[in-house]
Write a protein that holds these residues in place. Structure first.
Motif, PDB file in Angstrom:
ATOM      1  N   VAL A 149       0.856  -1.188   0.000  1.00 14.20           N
ATOM      2  CA  VAL A 149       0.000   0.000   0.000  1.00 14.20           C
ATOM      3  C   VAL A 149       0.887   1.231   0.000  1.00 14.20           C
ATOM      4  N   GLU A 150       0.277   2.410  -0.248  1.00 12.96           N
ATOM      5  CA  GLU A 150       1.071   3.625  -0.454  1.00 12.96           C
ATOM      6  C   GLU A 150       0.485   4.850   0.251  1.00 12.96           C
ATOM      7  N   PRO A 151       0.475   4.890   1.566  1.00 12.95           N
ATOM      8  CA  PRO A 151       0.039   6.115   2.234  1.00 12.95           C
ATOM      9  C   PRO A 151       1.104   7.200   2.103  1.00 12.95           C
ATOM     10  N   GLY A 152       0.724   8.371   1.756  1.00 17.49           N
ATOM     11  CA  GLY A 152       1.645   9.500   1.702  1.00 17.49           C
ATOM     12  C   GLY A 152       1.098  10.625   2.538  1.00 17.49           C
ATOM     13  N   ARG A 153      -0.063  11.126   2.131  1.00 18.80           N
ATOM     14  CA  ARG A 153      -0.739  12.209   2.848  1.00 18.80           C
ATOM     15  C   ARG A 153      -0.973  11.837   4.322  1.00 18.80           C
ATOM     16  N   ALA A 154      -1.386  10.585   4.574  1.00 18.57           N
ATOM     17  CA  ALA A 154      -1.723  10.183   5.932  1.00 18.57           C
ATOM     18  C   ALA A 154      -0.506  10.126   6.843  1.00 18.57           C
ATOM     19  N   VAL A 155       0.691  10.039   6.262  1.00 17.35           N
ATOM     20  CA  VAL A 155       1.922  10.073   7.039  1.00 17.35           C
ATOM     21  C   VAL A 155       2.413  11.505   7.217  1.00 17.35           C
ATOM     22  N   ALA A 156       2.448  12.262   6.130  1.00 13.78           N
ATOM     23  CA  ALA A 156       3.079  13.591   6.157  1.00 13.78           C
ATOM     24  C   ALA A 156       2.123  14.720   6.491  1.00 13.78           C
ATOM     25  N   GLY A 157       0.850  14.601   6.070  1.00 17.63           N
ATOM     26  CA  GLY A 157      -0.066  15.736   6.175  1.00 17.63           C
ATOM     27  C   GLY A 157      -0.216  16.306   7.566  1.00 17.63           C
ATOM     28  N   PRO A 158      -0.627  15.507   8.552  1.00 16.18           N
ATOM     29  CA  PRO A 158      -0.847  16.066   9.889  1.00 16.18           C
ATOM     30  C   PRO A 158       0.443  16.447  10.600  1.00 16.18           C
ATOM     31  N   ALA A 159       1.587  15.992  10.120  1.00 16.00           N
ATOM     32  CA  ALA A 159       2.855  16.276  10.784  1.00 16.00           C
ATOM     33  C   ALA A 159       3.400  17.660  10.457  1.00 16.00           C
ATOM     34  N   GLY A 160       2.758  18.368   9.527  1.00 15.16           N
ATOM     35  CA  GLY A 160       3.283  19.667   9.106  1.00 15.16           C
ATOM     36  C   GLY A 160       2.288  20.783   9.238  1.00 15.16           C
ATOM     37  N   LEU A 161       2.793  21.990   9.373  1.00 14.82           N
ATOM     38  CA  LEU A 161       1.965  23.191   9.323  1.00 14.82           C
ATOM     39  C   LEU A 161       2.755  24.270   8.586  1.00 14.82           C
ATOM     40  N   THR A 162       2.045  25.305   8.153  1.00 16.28           N
ATOM     41  CA  THR A 162       2.697  26.445   7.518  1.00 16.28           C
ATOM     42  C   THR A 162       2.508  27.660   8.410  1.00 16.28           C
ATOM     43  N   LEU A 163       3.590  28.343   8.674  1.00 13.60           N
ATOM     44  CA  LEU A 163       3.575  29.513   9.555  1.00 13.60           C
ATOM     45  C   LEU A 163       3.705  30.772   8.715  1.00 13.60           C
ATOM     46  N   TYR A 164       2.768  31.705   8.920  1.00 14.49           N
ATOM     47  CA  TYR A 164       2.736  32.963   8.177  1.00 14.49           C
ATOM     48  C   TYR A 164       2.778  34.150   9.142  1.00 14.49           C
ATOM     49  N   THR A 165       3.109  35.314   8.575  1.00 15.41           N
ATOM     50  CA  THR A 165       2.943  36.578   9.287  1.00 15.41           C
ATOM     51  C   THR A 165       1.844  37.381   8.608  1.00 15.41           C
ATOM     52  N   VAL A 166       0.947  37.920   9.419  1.00 10.15           N
ATOM     53  CA  VAL A 166      -0.164  38.718   8.906  1.00 10.15           C
ATOM     54  C   VAL A 166       0.344  40.084   8.470  1.00 10.15           C
ATOM     55  N   GLY A 167      -0.168  40.545   7.325  1.00  9.09           N
ATOM     56  CA  GLY A 167       0.117  41.892   6.861  1.00  9.09           C
ATOM     57  C   GLY A 167      -1.152  42.728   6.897  1.00  9.09           C
ATOM     58  N   THR A 168      -1.716  43.018   5.728  1.00  2.00           N
ATOM     59  CA  THR A 168      -2.916  43.843   5.640  1.00  2.00           C
ATOM     60  C   THR A 168      -4.142  43.121   6.186  1.00  2.00           C
ATOM     61  N   VAL A 169      -4.945  43.838   6.975  1.00  2.00           N
ATOM     62  CA  VAL A 169      -6.236  43.341   7.450  1.00  2.00           C
ATOM     63  C   VAL A 169      -7.290  44.358   7.045  1.00  2.00           C
ATOM     64  N   LYS A 170      -8.326  43.918   6.326  1.00  2.00           N
ATOM     65  CA  LYS A 170      -9.369  44.863   5.936  1.00  2.00           C
ATOM     66  C   LYS A 170     -10.714  44.158   5.857  1.00  2.00           C
ATOM     67  N   ASP A 171     -11.771  44.941   6.037  1.00  2.00           N
ATOM     68  CA  ASP A 171     -13.135  44.427   5.978  1.00  2.00           C
ATOM     69  C   ASP A 171     -13.763  44.794   4.649  1.00  2.00           C
ATOM     70  N   VAL A 172     -14.478  43.831   4.066  1.00  2.00           N
ATOM     71  CA  VAL A 172     -15.121  44.012   2.776  1.00  2.00           C
ATOM     72  C   VAL A 172     -16.610  43.805   2.943  1.00  2.00           C
ATOM     73  N   ARG A 173     -17.416  44.779   2.488  1.00  2.00           N
ATOM     74  CA  ARG A 173     -18.864  44.683   2.583  1.00  2.00           C
ATOM     75  C   ARG A 173     -19.409  43.616   1.639  1.00  2.00           C
ATOM     76  N   LEU A 174     -20.357  42.849   2.112  1.00  2.00           N
ATOM     77  CA  LEU A 174     -20.985  41.805   1.317  1.00  2.00           C
ATOM     78  C   LEU A 174     -22.358  42.258   0.853  1.00  2.00           C
ATOM     79  N   ASP A 175     -22.890  41.602  -0.164  1.00  2.82           N
ATOM     80  CA  ASP A 175     -24.185  41.982  -0.730  1.00  2.82           C
ATOM     81  C   ASP A 175     -25.323  41.846   0.277  1.00  2.82           C
ATOM     82  N   ASP A 176     -25.164  40.951   1.245  1.00  2.00           N
ATOM     83  CA  ASP A 176     -26.244  40.757   2.225  1.00  2.00           C
ATOM     84  C   ASP A 176     -26.200  41.759   3.364  1.00  2.00           C
ATOM     85  N   GLY A 177     -25.300  42.738   3.275  1.00  2.00           N
ATOM     86  CA  GLY A 177     -25.201  43.756   4.304  1.00  2.00           C
ATOM     87  C   GLY A 177     -24.165  43.464   5.362  1.00  2.00           C
TER      88      GLY A 177
END
Length: 471
Positions: A323-351
């Motif tokens: 058998v060939e598990p790949g995602r099930a071995v590697a997927g949960p073992a990793g995360l991606t770390l980011y830094t937040v830059g711009t934060v803004k609010d956008v109006r939606l059609d429903d108000g």
């Protein structure tokens, strides 16, 4: 508008769930060593992610070495137990699917933990060779292997070449003859079983590029062609039905079809193939909304039962199974770390409104949301927050409106420029599908274990990109 007023204007959506907190559960979203520190930061492998970001920058792929190794070992042990000869079966091998996530270190880890390795290109083969994985522990896949890739595989004496078309059989035989070796091959069979999340990752329906159709007779024709060439050793049959599979029912249908062809060939030719590969594609959790994925023990036991029953019905001895598990071995073992830059609010059609949280990476380090609508979640990684949650969309910095990292997530209303954001379950198909879109250098791969950080793959630089451009 003040920050308080802007926060109150953002209307949460039901789909925007708060990311589950790390709890160390192997069927959870986060690496098993992930914990909150006393002041609310996220730590993985004993490393505070604030310290990691200060030293190595963001975006960054973070891999929990102990978690990945543990998942590999669990799969190896589960299949060894379920397919043991004292249970009436012929044993099993687990091949880590390198396409999910492959570096020299990762190839070494999975091999050390008892797995073999499945590679799909000359580049992946070269990584495995660099890691010291012996040829018999390797399998070469691919629907369009080049002569150079096949020669490299034969030189390294890979354990099997999975042939994917009728013309390839002759090519492999001719190259084996020229090299003075007998090439072990498997025939990839298209069973017609469609499993997995998205059409692009389902691999066993008829109208797609992989394999030889069982229903149309191409698989049987390929088996006959292999048996007619003395330069080839027919190891067995291979089936792969898709990816991100949470329901094991499809494997029973596919396994019975492949085992039926094996029995048919034995009846017609007297040759009983010793092996059958039942593929992989076992799913994981990405947002917490998914049901718990089947454990390795449950997968192994279910497949063992299928093989035992099917072979009894067919009157044939059971094959050795892989058998060939790949995602099930590697997927949960990793995360991606980011830094937040711009934060803004956008109006939606429903108000209402949606908060757009831009980070310093995006579709160049995780293409899956843009490619086929994959869902992820995110959480603050550098601090705790008591602010009310708001509906947010985490987006990248690329010049594409589809550059979305997390489509719907509830983040604290005080999320701001400079915050660290972690996206879990990116250990598979993040780095391996990364690109330099918008001339973005790819992030580093950082392994964490026992409070230490090790750079597995360094961060690319703009100078690296320019060095390839000959002007």
């Amino acid at each position: 508008m003040t920050a308080t007023a802007a926060a109150s204007a953002v209307v949460p959506e039901p789909a925007a769930a708060v990311a589950p907190e790390p709890d160390g559960a192997p069927d959870g979203l986060w690496p098993t060593t992930a914990r909150r520190t006393a002041d609310g930061s996220l730590a993985v492998g004993g490393v505070d992610l604030r310290d990691l970001a200060r030293e190595h920058g963001t975006p960054a792929y973070v891999v929990d070495e102990a978690d990945l190794r543990g998942r590999a070992r669990t799969f190896a042990d589960a299949f060894a137990a379920a397919f043991a000869p004292d249970r009436g079966l012929a044993g099993a091998e687990v091949y880590y699917a390198g396409k999910a996530f492959l570096t020299v270190a990762v190839a070494g880890w999975v091999h050390e933990e008892g797995l073999r390795l499945d590679v799909a290109t000359g580049g992946e083969l070269a990584v495995a060779v660099r890691a010291g994985v012996p040829g018999p522990a390797l399998a070469l896949h691919g629907n369009n292997k080049s002569d150079a890739e096949l020669r490299a595989a034969l030189t390294h004496r890979v354990g099997r070449v999975v042939v994917d078309s009728l013309p390839e059989i002759g090519r492999v035989a001719d190259l084996a003859a020229a090299a003075g070796v007998r090439a072990p091959v498997m025939v990839r069979v298209t069973t017609g079983v469609h499993a997995g999340g998205h059409e692009f990752i389902a691999t066993a329906h008829e109208d797609q590029k992989f394999g030889l159709s069982l229903a149309a007779g191409a698989a049987a024709e390929a088996v006959a062609a292999v048996l007619a060439r003395p330069e080839l050793e027919l190891v067995g049959l291979h089936s792969h039905i898709g990816s991100q599979i949470l329901d094991l029912a499809g494997f029973e249908v596919a396994a019975r079809a492949v085992l039926g062809l094996r029995a048919q060939v034995a009846e017609q030719t007297g040759y009983l193939m010793p092996e059958v590969d039942l593929g992989g594609g076992y799913g994981i959790r990405y947002t917490g909304a998914e049901s718990a994925p089947p454990t390795p023990a449950r997968v192994a036991t279910a497949l063992a039962d299928v093989v035992r029953r099917a072979c009894a019905d067919l009157g044939t001895p059971p094959p050795r199974v892989s058998v060939e598990p790949g995602r099930a071995v590697a997927g949960p073992a990793g995360l991606t770390l980011y830094t937040v830059g711009t934060v803004k609010d956008v109006r939606l059609d429903d108000g209402g409104a949606r908060r757009y949280v831009s980070v310093d990476g995006g579709m160049s380090d995780n293409i899956r949301p843009a490619l086929y609508g994959a869902e992820y979640t995110a959480a603050l990684a550098g601090r705790a927050s008591a602010a009310d949650p708001v509906t947010a969309r985490v987006v990248g910095k690329h010049c594409e409106s589809g550059d979305v990292v997390v489509r719907h997530v509830a983040l604290p209303a005080d999320v701001a420029d400079g915050d660290l954001l972690a996206v879990p379950a990116t250990g598979a198909y993040g780095r391996s599908m990364a690109s330099n879109y918008n001339a973005m250098p790819r992030p580093p791969v950082l392994a964490v274990r026992d409070g230490r950080v090790r750079v597995l793959v360094r961060r690319e630089t703009v100078e690296d990109l320019l060095a390839l451009d000959l002007g």
